[in-house]
Design a protein around this motif. Structure first.
Motif, mmCIF file in Angstrom:
data_model
loop_
_atom_site.group_PDB
_atom_site.id
_atom_site.type_symbol
_atom_site.label_atom_id
_atom_site.label_comp_id
_atom_site.label_asym_id
_atom_site.label_seq_id
_atom_site.Cartn_x
_atom_site.Cartn_y
_atom_site.Cartn_z
ATOM 1 N N THR A 168 0.907 -1.148 -0.226
ATOM 2 C CA THR A 168 -0.036 0.180 -0.043
ATOM 3 C C THR A 168 0.945 1.235 -0.139
ATOM 4 N N SER A 169 0.162 2.299 -0.190
ATOM 5 C CA SER A 169 1.104 3.614 -0.298
ATOM 6 C C SER A 169 0.425 4.489 0.972
ATOM 7 N N THR A 170 1.239 5.405 1.437
ATOM 8 C CA THR A 170 0.523 6.246 2.570
ATOM 9 C C THR A 170 1.364 7.588 2.380
ATOM 10 N N LEU A 171 0.380 8.653 2.823
ATOM 11 C CA LEU A 171 0.752 9.941 2.808
ATOM 12 C C LEU A 171 1.031 10.541 4.417
ATOM 13 N N GLY A 172 1.212 9.536 5.170
ATOM 14 C CA GLY A 172 1.263 9.949 6.544
ATOM 15 C C GLY A 172 0.031 10.365 7.324
ATOM 16 N N THR A 173 0.109 11.361 8.217
ATOM 17 C CA THR A 173 -0.740 12.050 8.819
ATOM 18 C C THR A 173 -1.904 12.899 7.982
ATOM 19 N N SER A 174 -1.069 13.265 6.923
ATOM 20 C CA SER A 174 -1.851 14.562 6.195
ATOM 21 C C SER A 174 -1.020 14.443 4.807
ATOM 22 N N VAL A 175 -1.842 15.046 3.821
ATOM 23 C CA VAL A 175 -1.287 15.183 2.577
ATOM 24 C C VAL A 175 -0.105 16.518 2.640
ATOM 25 N N ALA A 176 -0.474 17.489 3.360
ATOM 26 C CA ALA A 176 0.193 18.601 3.447
ATOM 27 C C ALA A 176 1.617 18.783 4.050
ATOM 28 N N HIS B 246 8.523 23.685 -3.476
ATOM 29 C CA HIS B 246 8.368 25.066 -4.040
ATOM 30 C C HIS B 246 7.181 25.441 -3.840
ATOM 31 N N THR B 247 6.453 24.986 -2.850
ATOM 32 C CA THR B 247 5.249 25.848 -2.350
ATOM 33 C C THR B 247 5.217 26.268 -0.937
ATOM 34 N N ALA B 248 4.314 26.792 -0.290
ATOM 35 C CA ALA B 248 4.173 27.299 1.099
ATOM 36 C C ALA B 248 4.916 26.193 1.858
ATOM 37 N N LYS B 249 5.635 26.544 2.897
ATOM 38 C CA LYS B 249 6.188 25.799 3.927
ATOM 39 C C LYS B 249 5.530 24.566 4.586
ATOM 40 N N ASN B 250 3.974 25.204 4.870
ATOM 41 C CA ASN B 250 3.196 24.073 5.608
ATOM 42 C C ASN B 250 2.530 23.068 4.651
ATOM 43 N N LEU B 251 2.983 23.241 3.130
ATOM 44 C CA LEU B 251 2.209 22.443 2.262
ATOM 45 C C LEU B 251 3.305 21.571 1.403
ATOM 46 N N ARG B 252 4.567 21.325 1.947
ATOM 47 C CA ARG B 252 5.483 20.807 1.215
ATOM 48 C C ARG B 252 5.643 19.253 1.256
ATOM 49 N N GLY B 253 4.634 18.709 1.845
ATOM 50 C CA GLY B 253 4.436 17.230 1.602
ATOM 51 C C GLY B 253 3.602 16.765 0.461
ATOM 52 N N GLU B 254 3.054 17.841 -0.128
ATOM 53 C CA GLU B 254 2.222 17.630 -1.268
ATOM 54 C C GLU B 254 3.020 16.838 -2.581
ATOM 55 N N PRO B 255 2.431 15.832 -2.823
ATOM 56 C CA PRO B 255 3.308 15.040 -4.218
ATOM 57 C C PRO B 255 3.196 15.761 -5.398
ATOM 58 N N VAL B 256 4.255 15.644 -6.028
ATOM 59 C CA VAL B 256 4.295 16.148 -7.540
ATOM 60 C C VAL B 256 4.013 15.136 -8.283
ATOM 61 N N ARG C 191 -3.613 20.637 -3.472
ATOM 62 C CA ARG C 191 -2.616 21.422 -3.852
ATOM 63 C C ARG C 191 -3.027 22.933 -3.443
ATOM 64 N N ALA C 192 -1.913 23.999 -3.430
ATOM 65 C CA ALA C 192 -2.229 25.405 -3.765
ATOM 66 C C ALA C 192 -2.875 25.580 -5.046
ATOM 67 N N ALA C 193 -3.686 26.507 -4.919
ATOM 68 C CA ALA C 193 -4.507 27.048 -6.168
ATOM 69 C C ALA C 193 -4.033 28.094 -6.960
ATOM 70 N N ALA C 194 -3.900 28.129 -8.202
ATOM 71 C CA ALA C 194 -3.533 29.139 -9.030
ATOM 72 C C ALA C 194 -4.593 29.976 -9.554
ATOM 73 N N ALA C 195 -4.418 30.986 -10.234
ATOM 74 C CA ALA C 195 -5.509 31.959 -10.641
ATOM 75 C C ALA C 195 -6.415 31.083 -11.508
ATOM 76 N N ASP C 196 -7.870 31.266 -11.372
ATOM 77 C CA ASP C 196 -8.774 30.866 -11.981
ATOM 78 C C ASP C 196 -8.672 29.212 -12.109
#
Length: 492
Positions: A184-192, A218-228, A281-286
Motif C-alpha cells: 500500500t501507499s501512505t501520505l502519513g498523517t496528511s497530504v500537506a 516550491h510551495t508554502a512551507k506548511n504544504l511541502r508534503g504535497e506529491p508532485v 494543492r495550492a491553487a493558481a488563478a482561475d
C-alpha cells in the motif's frame, strides 16, 4: 599558464557495453539475488549478507568497490550552475588563470536516453587532489573566492563518469510465490505535511517501507508534503497525475509499473461541468481545486469561494475560503475569477455537485478501478521496460545534466517476470562510503537484480529504507528527512 581541455563525457552505448548484464541474471524469472559480479565500476563479486524479514521477504546488505576518487575545485558559471556553453566556460578559464592558477576546460557529454538527445556542456575545474587531501582543495577554493570567483570543492566521484565506487546498497526482495502480505501507499498523517518513512512505517505496522515520489518543495512551507504527481491511497485520488508520467500501481500483493493520467470533473445538478484542475494543492488563478479531508491544511484564503460537499456530493455549505476541510467532507475551491464564478452560479446549497474521477492506465489504455485496495505512487523516472534499459527522463521531467549524469542517492523499485517486487536504496553523496548512481547505472543495477520493469522513485536526501522499524540505509543528510509519501509492505 597552460590550458588543458579534458573530454569527460561518455555515450550510453559505451556504458552499456562496458557493463553488460549477464544473460543469466537478465533472464531470471524468480526473485533471487544474482551470483554475477556487481555491475558498476570494476566488475567484482560484492560483499553481501542476507537477513530473512518474513516469509518471502529477504533484506540484502551489499557493499562493492573502493574509493579511488579525489577532490577538485569547480568554478561556477554566471548562471550559478557548474556547467555552461563553451564560450562561457572559456571566459571562466581566463578569469581563473588571471589569479595565477591553472584551469582545465572539461567537455561533458550528458548521455542520450530514450526520450532525450545527448547534450554537450563544459565545466571549469582547478586541480585534482587525493581523497585525503581535501583540505588542499579547500585552500585553493578560498584563494579563488578571495579573487572574486564563485567556486566550490567537489568530489569527482559524484560527476557520473568512470569510478571505482564504493557502493553501499540495501535490497529488499519479495518473492511473489511466498509472500502473503500486501502493498500500500501512505501520505502519513496528511497530504500537506511531510513525515519520515520510519514514522509512516511504524504507524502502518509495515514489515518494510521505502520513500515514494517527489514532493513539492516550491510551495508554502506548511504544504511541502504535497506529491508532485499522482497519489492514490485506499482507492481515493489524493493528488492528480502529471499526464503520462511513470507510476507504481499497488493492489493487494501485486505491484506494476506503468504510466498514468487522471481527470477530475465537477458536474453540477443543472448539468453544467467544469474541469477540476488539481487535488490537494495550492491553487493558481482561475483554478478549481478539490480538497479532501486528508489534506490537513486550510483551503486558500483568497477572494475565491468554497463549496463543502458531503460523502454523497450534496452541497452542505457555501463559505468564504480559508478554512479546514470538515471530517468526512470534500471542498471544491474556486480561485477568484472563472472558477469562483462557476461555483457561485452552479453550486447551490442543498443541491449536488458530482465529482467524477478517472485514473487511466496510458500503457494499457483503460481506467483503473478505484477500489479500497488500490494505491498509486508517482514515479520519478522510468528506467527499465520489458527487460531493456529505457530511461524516460524528459517525459518524467528530469532530463538535466544533474539528474541524468550525476550520481545521487537512489530509491529504486522493480518487478520481475513472475511479479516479484524488488526495492533498493543506493546511498550516495558520502565520499569514501557510497557514491550513489546516475540514471544509467541505476537501470543497469536493477537489470542485474532481475527487474523486467523498473522505476526511480525520489532520491537524494529523501532516500530511506525501513525494515522492521529500523532505518537500514544511511541518508545523505545525516538524518532521516521528512518526505511526502511512502510505500509500505504489510504483513497481511
Amino acid at each position: 599558464m597552460s590550458r588543458r581541455t579534458l573530454a569527460v563525457g561518455f555515450s550510453l552505448a559505451t556504458v552499456l557495453t562496458a557493463t553488460a548484464v549477464p544473460s543469466a541474471a537478465a533472464e531470471q524469472v524468480s526473485v533471487s539475488f544474482p551470483s554475477a559480479k556487481f555491475p558498476l565500476g570494476v566488475p567484482a563479486v560484492p560483499d553481501k549478507t542476507m537477513t530473512s524479514v518474513a516469509p518471502g521477504i529477504d533484506l540484502w546488505n551489499v557493499k562493492a568497490g573502493k574509493a579511488t576518487d579525489g577532490f577538485t575545485v569547480t568554478v561556477l558559471m554566471p548562471s550559478g550552475r557548474d556547467y555552461g556553453m563553451q564560450q562561457t566556460a572559456e571566459a571562466k578559464v581566463a578569469e581563473v588563470e588571471a589569479t595565477g592558477e591553472t584551469a582545465s576546460l572539461q567537455k561533458v557529454v550528458r548521455p542520450k536516453v530514450a526520450d532525450a538527445d545527448a547534450q554537450t556542456v563544459y565545466m571549469v575545474r582547478v586541480g585534482l587532489w587525493k581523497f585525503e587531501e581535501k583540505d588542499k582543495a579547500a585552500e585553493t577554493a578560498k584563494k579563488l573566492k578571495d579573487a572574486g570567483l564563485k567556486v566550490r570543492v567537489d568530489y569527482v566521484g559524484d560527476d557520473g563518469m568512470k569510478t571505482t565506487g564504493p557502493w553501499d546498497v540495501k535490497v529488499v526482495m519479495i518473492d511473489a510465490r511466498k509472500f502473503r502480505g500486501s502493498y500500500t501507499s501512505t501520505l502519513g498523517t496528511s497530504v500537506a505535511a511531510r513525515e519520515t518513512v520510519s514514522s509512516m512505517a511504524k504507524a502502518g505496522k509495515a514489515l518494510a517501507a521505502v520513500n515514494g515520489g517527489f514532493f513539492n518543495i516550491h510551495t508554502a512551507k506548511n504544504l511541502r508534503g504535497e506529491p508532485v504527481g499522482i497519489s492514490v491511497v485506499g482507492g481515493r485520488l489524493l493528488s492528480e497525475a502529471v499526464p503520462g508520467r511513470s507510476a507504481v500501481v499497488l493492489k493487494g500483493r501485486t505491484a506494476r509499473i506503468t504510466e498514468l493520467k487522471s481527470t477530475v470533473t465537477a458536474i453540477a445538478q443543472d448539468g453544467q461541468k467544469l474541469v477540476v484542475n488539481g487535488v490537494n494543492r495550492a491553487a493558481a488563478a482561475d483554478e478549481l481545486i478539490l480538497y479532501t479531508a486528508e489534506y490537513g491544511a486550510k483551503t486558500p484564503a483568497d477572494n475565491g469561494a468554497d463549496a463543502v460537499l458531503d460523502a454523497n456530493d450534496k452541497v452542505v455549505a457555501l463559505r468564504a475560503p480559508g478554512a479546514e476541510v470538515p471530517a468526512g467532507s470534500r471542498v471544491l475551491h474556486g480561485s477568484a475569477g472563472i472558477a469562483a464564478e462557476w461555483l457561485n452560479a452552479h453550486a447551490a446549497e442543498g443541491g449536488t455537485v458530482k465529482i467524477d474521477t478517472k485514473v487511466v492506465d496510458v500503457r494499457a489504455g483503460k481506467a483503473l478501478k478505484l477500489t479500497p485496495d488500490l494505491s498509486v505512487i508517482g514515479g520519478n523516472v522510468g528506467l527499465v521496460r520489458n527487460g531493456q534499459v529505457k530511461i524516460t527522463a524528459k517525459r518524467d521531467g528530469h532530463d538535466s545534466v544533474n539528474m541524468i549524469l550525476r550520481r545521487h542517492p537512489r530509491t529504486l523499485l522493480g518487478t520481475t517476470r513472475n511479479g516479484s517486487l524488488i526495492l533498493a536504496t543506493i546511498d550516495g553523496r558520502q565520499p569514501g562510503v557510497s557514491v550513489g548512481a546516475n540514471f544509467i547505472e541505476a537501470a543497469q543495477f536493477m537489470r542485474w537484480l532481475g527487474a523486467k520493469q523498473a522505476v526511480n522513485l525520489d532520491g537524494g536526501g529523501s532516500t530511506a529504507m525501513v525494515v522492521g522499524d529500523k532505518l537500514v540505509n544511511r541518508p545523505s543528510d545525516g538524518v532521516e528527512r521528512g518526505v511526502g509519501d511512502a510505500l509500505l509492505v504489510l504483513p497481511k
